[in-house]
Design an enzyme around this catalytic site. Structure first.
Site: not given
Ligand code: COA
Length: 260
Positions: A66, A112, A115, A135
């Site tokens: 992200a 992300g 993911e 993260e």
């Protein structure tokens, strides 16, 4: 639709979705998440599309997570909204999509990015790819389904280690863990992904959709996967494709599926 952060191309029945923010290692900002929703929603509803390949622009990164630059302005509510919206509009949409989606992991797949790859139905990695959920180095945990899908794919012990150490693993380790299905050289990555998807596209489209639904059902809370399998099996008998597949077998010819 004009995309600012994606390159979109339909070749034959394969829809290519390429995340195109190379200078930021294809990090997923809010605008890219919104575009991914539109691109996948459009592809799942387009009768000309049989399956989807998602990859990152350039040779360095699939998606490096992200967009961290967007985190500093968020409070608890904003963080929750970011995860909830992303999961519903992109990650769950892909996982539950009616057409096969393959991630071509061409480089870093972090946070992300991993993911996103894990929400896809199949993952193929270049041997140079690196994967991880870093993260906790930021004071966060994965928010786009990573704690759940990594555990499903590699088991609890390995998921705990990967998430808590934040270490990256190599493509070959990811293969050993069952996180990716195949590892190939960077230059053969797309060819390998196309080879697998083209084989899948010879199969009955509605049966593929049913298979995705039934496989996913066993991993959902409150859903009995065996019951869902029976339901989807029964649905297949209501399709022209089933008649065509059985006739073609008995007539010793190749089936011509219409997705009906
Ligand atoms: N969000 C926002 N920007 C990112 C990013 C992310 N997740 N990952 C990389 N970038 C940006 C960098 O800030 C840099 O931008 P700049 O040139 O404007 O400074 C550019 O992409 C190149 O990255 P850089 O860090 O210089 O490349 P590198 O080869 O030294 O390192 C990584 C590569 C992947 C190891 C490193 O970029 C990294 O650790 N990224 C963050 C990974 C992460 O924690 N993801 C989880 C987020 S929840």
């Amino acid at each position: 639709m004009e995309y600012q952060n994606l390159l979109i191309e339909l070749k034959g029945r394969i829809q290519y979705i390429i995340i195109n923010r190379e200078s930021k290692l294809n990090a997923l900002n809010k605008a890219t998440i919104a575009e991914l929703h539109t691109a996948f929603d459009t592809a799942f509803n387009d009768p000309n599309v049989g399956g989807i390949i998602i990859t990152g622009a350039g040779q360095k990164s699939f998606v490096a997570g992200a967009d961290i630059a967007e985190f500093s302005e968020l409070n608890g509510e904003g963080g929750g909204d970011l995860a909830r919206n992303g999961q519903a509009t992109v990650f769950d949409l892909i996982e539950n999509g009616s057409k096969p989606v393959i991630a071509a992991i061409n480089g870093f797949a972090l946070g992300g990015g991993l993911e996103l790859a894990m929400a896809c139905h199949i993952r193929i990695a270049a041997e140079t790819a690196k994967m991880g959920l870093p993260e906790v180095t930021l004071g966060l945990i994965p928010g786009y389904g990573g704690t759940q899908r990594l555990t499903q794919l590699v088991g609890k012990g390995r998921a705990m280690e990967m998430i808590m150490t934040a270490d990256m693993i190599t493509a070959s380790e990811a293969h050993q863990y069952g996180l990716v299905n195949h590892v190939v050289s960077q230059e053969n990555l797309i060819t390998k992904v196309e080879e697998i998807l083209n084989k899948i596209l010879l199969r009955a489209p509605l049966a593929l959709a049913s298979a995705i639904t039934a496989i996913n059902a066993g991993l959902k809370d409150g859903v009995n996967g065996y019951d869902k399998e029976i339901e989807e099996f029964s649905k297949c008998f209501q399709t022209d494709d089933l008649r065509e597949g059985v006739s073609a077998f008995l007539q010793k010819r190749k089936p011509d599926f219409k997705g009906k």
